[in-house]
Design a protein around this motif. Structure first.
Motif, PDB file in Angstrom:
ATOM      1  N   LEU A  93       0.809  -1.212   0.044  1.00 20.80           N
ATOM      2  CA  LEU A  93      -0.101   0.032   0.171  1.00 20.80           C
ATOM      3  C   LEU A  93       0.925   1.262   0.013  1.00 20.80           C
ATOM      4  O   LEU A  93       0.500   2.246  -0.465  1.00 20.80           O
ATOM      5  N   VAL A  94       2.098   1.168   0.517  1.00 17.06           N
ATOM      6  CA  VAL A  94       2.791   2.406   0.695  1.00 17.06           C
ATOM      7  C   VAL A  94       3.172   2.847  -0.879  1.00 17.06           C
ATOM      8  O   VAL A  94       3.711   4.228  -0.984  1.00 17.06           O
ATOM      9  N   TYR A  95       3.311   1.644  -1.628  1.00 18.85           N
ATOM     10  CA  TYR A  95       3.505   2.106  -3.177  1.00 18.85           C
ATOM     11  C   TYR A  95       2.700   3.013  -3.562  1.00 18.85           C
ATOM     12  O   TYR A  95       2.847   4.258  -4.290  1.00 18.85           O
ATOM     13  N   LEU A  96       1.340   2.907  -3.229  1.00 20.87           N
ATOM     14  CA  LEU A  96       0.137   3.876  -3.684  1.00 20.87           C
ATOM     15  C   LEU A  96       0.085   5.178  -2.782  1.00 20.87           C
ATOM     16  O   LEU A  96       0.094   6.238  -3.652  1.00 20.87           O
ATOM     17  N   MET A 111      -1.017  11.787  -8.073  1.00 17.44           N
ATOM     18  CA  MET A 111      -2.292  11.287  -8.673  1.00 17.44           C
ATOM     19  C   MET A 111      -3.491  12.018  -8.614  1.00 17.44           C
ATOM     20  O   MET A 111      -4.083  12.474  -9.509  1.00 17.44           O
ATOM     21  N   ALA A 112      -3.843  12.443  -7.535  1.00 17.82           N
ATOM     22  CA  ALA A 112      -5.070  13.405  -7.054  1.00 17.82           C
ATOM     23  C   ALA A 112      -4.888  14.588  -7.611  1.00 17.82           C
ATOM     24  O   ALA A 112      -5.830  15.020  -8.317  1.00 17.82           O
ATOM     25  N   ALA A 113      -3.559  15.223  -7.698  1.00 22.68           N
ATOM     26  CA  ALA A 113      -3.379  16.419  -8.299  1.00 22.68           C
ATOM     27  C   ALA A 113      -3.475  16.272 -10.013  1.00 22.68           C
ATOM     28  O   ALA A 113      -4.055  17.049 -10.738  1.00 22.68           O
ATOM     29  N   ALA A 114      -3.071  15.272 -10.367  1.00 22.78           N
ATOM     30  CA  ALA A 114      -3.211  15.089 -11.733  1.00 22.78           C
ATOM     31  C   ALA A 114      -4.819  14.616 -12.351  1.00 22.78           C
ATOM     32  O   ALA A 114      -5.034  14.981 -13.337  1.00 22.78           O
ATOM     33  N   TRP A 115      -5.561  14.261 -11.607  1.00 24.31           N
ATOM     34  CA  TRP A 115      -6.738  13.690 -11.702  1.00 24.31           C
ATOM     35  C   TRP A 115      -7.827  14.974 -11.863  1.00 24.31           C
ATOM     36  O   TRP A 115      -8.403  15.250 -12.897  1.00 24.31           O
ATOM     37  N   ILE A 116      -7.271  15.947 -10.818  1.00 24.91           N
ATOM     38  CA  ILE A 116      -8.037  17.256 -10.593  1.00 24.91           C
ATOM     39  C   ILE A 116      -7.820  17.961 -12.137  1.00 24.91           C
ATOM     40  O   ILE A 116      -8.620  18.735 -12.643  1.00 24.91           O
ATOM     41  N   ILE A 156       0.378  16.953 -17.721  1.00 27.08           N
ATOM     42  CA  ILE A 156      -0.478  16.121 -16.900  1.00 27.08           C
ATOM     43  C   ILE A 156      -0.519  14.410 -17.435  1.00 27.08           C
ATOM     44  O   ILE A 156      -0.661  13.648 -16.625  1.00 27.08           O
ATOM     45  N   VAL A 157      -0.357  14.471 -18.744  1.00 27.12           N
ATOM     46  CA  VAL A 157      -0.209  13.092 -19.260  1.00 27.12           C
ATOM     47  C   VAL A 157       1.119  12.325 -18.567  1.00 27.12           C
ATOM     48  O   VAL A 157       0.948  11.218 -18.235  1.00 27.12           O
ATOM     49  N   VAL A 158       1.961  13.006 -18.566  1.00 25.80           N
ATOM     50  CA  VAL A 158       3.214  12.530 -18.005  1.00 25.80           C
ATOM     51  C   VAL A 158       3.217  12.308 -16.481  1.00 25.80           C
ATOM     52  O   VAL A 158       3.705  11.326 -16.196  1.00 25.80           O
ATOM     53  N   MET A 159       2.428  13.074 -15.818  1.00 28.35           N
ATOM     54  CA  MET A 159       2.210  12.697 -14.404  1.00 28.35           C
ATOM     55  C   MET A 159       1.513  11.455 -14.435  1.00 28.35           C
ATOM     56  O   MET A 159       1.719  10.703 -13.332  1.00 28.35           O
ATOM     57  N   LEU A 160       0.553  11.324 -15.303  1.00 27.52           N
ATOM     58  CA  LEU A 160      -0.543  10.104 -14.848  1.00 27.52           C
ATOM     59  C   LEU A 160       0.308   9.038 -15.138  1.00 27.52           C
ATOM     60  O   LEU A 160       0.270   7.920 -14.563  1.00 27.52           O
TER      61      LEU A 160
END
Length: 336
Positions: free
Chosen positions: A195-198, A205-210, A246-250
């Protein structure tokens, strides 16, 4: 072709049903496997943990696996939708455009020659590798008199993928120590991930989703044509740069957590357009939802296709995505 969900109410209802389906698949991911458990056992693992094999499997394996599959699927689906809109290429995907292979190569190089082991460093390396491969694919696709075209972009991305994948496998072949350290990760899987990986990349991830949802509207305007977008006062260069970042972050986040997993971002935007039409705002939203559904379903299926052995999830997504890639390619060539 008209969208299956023709009005906003139906689209929001579809999102709600999709969210319920994601929860059901996460439930199935936690409960079913080589060791079948029950929901009551899963709850007890957190409320009355007794150290039993079932409780350990649920807490250390099943729940992290379900959460990672949903989060990575969301990233890959959104990345595919943004990339197809940005390049106006129905064949665009982070795997086909070389972003995953670039991120993987960066991590393999760092582990092999600089003994990098930190998960936080993996994240930044994945970002850098994805960015470099994306820029190279774009430059190659832009070369020539006719400039950039969807077909040239796809071919340049395939060339970058082949090159970087060959280098990666070459390094692993001549360095057995690195192979032992990283083979479980480089294959692309949500199994065996802690879970630490996530949690390590979740803020990114959350910043990229928004950011993906925010950039979808100006990107939709850009798809009408650069002249139209500029006429409406849009700074098209910034829209392209931000969308690319954003694509790079995702892509980087997904590779840092689960390794390179392909074809999810290729299939989900086409399914999304079938449901909600061409509005990029809805396509990005639905692609993320469908990406989570697809990866969760593929992960569950991978446990039973070759039971009691487990098939790599990358194989399952390829079995789903490869026919879709061929269909889209043939359809595009027929139109051309």
């Amino acid at each position: 072709m008209n969208a299956l969900l023709s009005n906003h109410f139906m689209k929001w209802l579809g999102l709600g049903l999709g969210a319920v389906l994601i929860l059901c698949l996460m439930y199935a991911s936690v409960i079913f496997g080589v060791i079948d458990t029950s929901w009551h056992t899963a709850v007890d693992a957190y409320t009355h943990f007794d150290g039993s094999n079932e409780h350990i499997v649920i807490k250390e394996v099943r729940v992290p696996r379900a959460l990672i599959a949903a989060a990575v699927g969301l990233c890959l689906g959104m990345a595919g939708a943004l990339l197809q809109a940005l390049t106006r290429n129905p064949l665009a995907d982070v795997e086909i455009f070389g972003l995953n292979s670039g991120a993987a190569l960066a991590i393999v190089l760092a582990v092999t020659y600089f003994s990098v082991q930190s998960l936080s460093q993996f994240t930044w390396l994945a970002f850098a590798g994805a960015a470099i491969s994306g820029v190279l694919a774009y430059l190659l696709g832009s070369a020539g008199r006719e400039g950039i075209t969807p077909v040239k972009l796809a071919l340049s991305g395939a060339a970058i993928t082949a090159l970087f994948s060959s280098i990666t496998h070459g390094i692993l072949t001549i360095n057995e120590q690195t192979l032992d350290q990283i083979l479980f990760w480089i294959s692309g899987s949500v199994a065996g991930r802690k879970l630490v990986y996530l949690t390590n990349v979740l803020p990114y991830m959350a910043a990229a989703w928004i950011a993906a949802l925010l950039v979808a509207k100006p990107l939709h305007t850009l798809m009408m044509g650069e002249d139209v977008a500029k006429g409406l006062g849009q700074r098209t260069l910034w829209v392209k740069i931000v969308s690319g970042l954003i694509v790079v972050m995702l892509s980087g986040c997904s590779v840092a957590v689960a390794g390179p997993i392909g074809f999810v971002g290729l299939v989900t935007p086409h399914l999304s357009r079938f449901f909600v039409g061409i509005d990029t705002r809805w396509v990005v939203l639905y692609s993320g939802m469908l990406g989570a559904i697809l990866l969760l379903a593929a992960d569950i299926a991978a446990r039973f296709v070759a039971f009691p052995n487990e098939m790599p999830i990358g194989v399952m997504t390829a079995l789903i995505g490869a026919p879709g890639f061929v269909y889209v390619a043939r359809k595009g060539l027929a139109k051309g």
